[in-house]
Design an enzyme around this catalytic site. Structure first.
Site, short mmCIF file in Angstrom:
data_model
loop_
_atom_site.label_atom_id
_atom_site.label_comp_id
_atom_site.label_asym_id
_atom_site.label_seq_id
_atom_site.Cartn_x
_atom_site.Cartn_y
_atom_site.Cartn_z
N GLY A 7 61.85 23.69 50.49
CA GLY A 7 62.65 23.90 49.19
C GLY A 7 63.94 24.46 49.17
N ARG A 42 57.65 19.13 44.31
CA ARG A 42 58.01 20.29 43.53
C ARG A 42 58.98 20.04 42.65
NH1 ARG A 42 59.11 24.65 48.38
NH2 ARG A 42 59.20 26.22 46.35
N ASP A 96 57.23 35.53 48.04
CA ASP A 96 56.49 34.97 49.19
C ASP A 96 55.25 35.83 49.71
OD1 ASP A 96 58.20 32.87 48.79
OD2 ASP A 96 59.34 33.33 49.93
C1 S3P Z 1 64.18 31.50 48.49
C2 S3P Z 1 63.90 31.90 47.32
C3 S3P Z 1 62.70 31.83 46.84
C4 S3P Z 1 61.67 31.92 48.06
C5 S3P Z 1 61.84 30.95 49.04
C6 S3P Z 1 63.33 31.26 49.80
C7 S3P Z 1 65.61 31.38 49.16
O1 S3P Z 1 62.18 30.79 46.12
O2 S3P Z 1 60.23 31.74 47.48
O3 S3P Z 1 60.90 31.01 50.05
O4 S3P Z 1 65.87 31.34 50.54
O5 S3P Z 1 66.59 31.55 48.17
P1 S3P Z 1 62.59 30.58 44.36
O6 S3P Z 1 64.20 30.89 44.61
O7 S3P Z 1 62.18 29.31 44.09
O8 S3P Z 1 61.95 31.97 43.95
#
Ligand code: S3P
Length: 442
Positions: free
Chosen positions: A94, A122, A320
């Site tokens: 993601g 997602r 997380d």
């Molecule tokens: C991350 C932000 C978080 C986290 C992901 C890594 C990042 O997600 O859950 O594992 O590196 O910016 P969200 O921005 O959707 O909260």
């Protein structure tokens, strides 16, 4: 491959966890934008980050892993990325997908993204919506999901954007789009989220202003068209990965372990604060700074934990880590209330549902009330004795293997593959400390 985790003898020794995933993705992206050579030491060589490395190559940067294990990049300069010839498959990542969507949104070409079944499910509108305001176009599957094409704009518009959800990925996507927009791009967040983008972009030479707001939020402003210059980056150990051996050491009687060189950025350390409130024997030693990020060695010893209230405003600093905190809560004496977990539903899987199913199967008493998870422990090990469906979610897999290390009966997971996205070598590292995790023979 299925894995089984059975009761472990005391855990001892050093657990050197892999590099921080958030910082590793950003190091590759920013190195690919900088002029001249960047080097990255301690890059997480997990599948998620390797997808980003490949994507940066396809966008025109030179990215190589040297024989000494250091990654070396020659970047294209801000605005200098080239149209990829094929679809960028971001796998399970993601962070890789969302940050890159921002980066290419202000380049005048089209980029098509896809990913695995988890990533394709997602929500991406949270990124395409603000990027659309900056001038980019999007063609996506229903619900704004991947596969998705970003039609980058040749005339980007800088925006000021208030985050509707506390998400460092959305914040970063907008800021990265702002790099190649004229003038100032601002993101306002009502609760501070991880700030690796801000810290690292500054290190590369960008002008980034962070203003504290009276309500506790922040306004982050980036000035467009900076000259980014290649630099050397040392990636700290990932606190989100350290969470697994640390919680295991707290739960397995007579354990004491050290996790050296863990990142201690306060916007990532909500879990450790919570564990301390639960009575955990946890200490930071040798605090130091490495390439702009705070780092320390973390020492954890077996502890009798008690239930606590985890306030919703802490969620961004430990988003997380709730799955493994839920495991710790199941061993604690009393009730642990984890509040404000809405964002857990849109991670690599619906983690709130996955944790609930797993706790249920392991005989733990709990309730889900709206976006809150409430776990009741009696200070004794839960039953365990279940097989957990991982659904392509690495943190669910590792959390329930930790459960099996201290529960009365072993815990199995149905698919170990996802662990490699963030923590290659997890099983051998845990077994090196004393854990008994092994493959289930079909
Ligand atoms: C991350 C932000 C978080 C986290 C992901 C890594 C990042 O997600 O859950 O594992 O590196 O910016 P969200 O921005 O959707 O909260």
């Amino acid at each position: 491959m299925q894995l089984i985790s059975i009761a472990a003898p005391p855990l001892t020794g050093q657990a050197r966890v892999p590099g921080d995933k958030s910082i590793s993705h950003r190091a590759l992206m920013f190195g690919a934008l900088a002029v001249g050579r960047s080097t990255v030491e301690g890059l997480l060589e997990g599948e998620d980050v390797l997808r980003t490395a490949e994507a940066m190559r396809r966008l025109g940067a030179e990215v190589v892993r040297r024989d000494d294990g250091i990654w070396q990049l020659y970047g294209r300069g801000v605005g200098g990325l080239a149209e990829p010839e094929d679809v960028l498959d971001m796998g399970n990542a993601g962070t890789g997908a969302r940050l890159l969507m921002g980066l290419v949104a202000t380049h005048p070409f089209t980029t098509v993204f896809t990913g695995d079944a988890s990533l394709r499910s997602r929500p991406m509108r949270r990124v395409s919506e603000p990027l659309g305001r900056m001038g980019a176009g999007f063609v996506s599957r229903s619900g704004g999901r991947l596969p998705l094409a970003v039609i980058g704009t040749a005339s980007p518009i800088p925006i000021s954007y208030e985050l509707p959800v506390p998400s460092a990925q959305v914040k970063s996507a907008v800021l990265l789009a702002g790099l190649n927009a004229p003038g100032a791009t601002t993101v306002v967040e009502s609760a501070p989220t991880r700030d690796h983008t801000e810290l690292m972009l500054r290190g590369f030479g960008a002008e980034v202003a962070v203003d504290a707001l009276p309500d506790g939020g922040r306004a982050v402003t980036i000035k467009g068209h900076p000259e980014l210059t290649g630099r050397a980056i040392k990636v700290p150990g990932d606190p989100s990965s350290a969470a697994f051996p640390v919680v295991a050491a707290l739960l397995v009687p007579h354990s004491r372990i050290t996790v050296p060189g863990v990142g201690t950025n306060p916007l990532r350390c909500g879990l450790f604060q919570t564990l301390k409130e639960m009575g955990a024997d946890l200490q930071w030693q040798n605090a130091r700074d490495e390439a702009g990020e705070p780092v320390a060695d973390l020492v954890a010893g077996h502890s009798a934990l008690k239930g606590v209230d985890v306030p919703p405003e802490r969620a961004p600093s430990m988003i997380d880590e709730y799955p493994v905190l839920a495991i710790a809560a199941a061993f604690a004496a009393g009730t642990t209330r984890m509040r404000g977990l809405a964002e857990l539903r849109v991670k690599e899987s619906d983690r709130l549902a996955a944790v609930a199913r797993g706790l249920q199967a392991c005989g733990v008493r709990f309730e889900v009330e709206g976006d809150d998870l409430i776990v009741h422990g009696d200070g004794r090990p839960p039953d365990g004795g279940a097989t957990i469906a991982v659904n392509l979610d690495h943190r669910i897999a590792m959390s329930f293997l930790v459960m099996g290390m201290a529960s009365r009966r072993p815990v199995q997971i149905d698919d170990a593959a996802a662990i490699g996205t963030s923590f290659p070598g997890f099983v051998s590292l845990m077994n090196g400390l004393g854990a008994r995790i092994s493959e289930v023979q079909p």
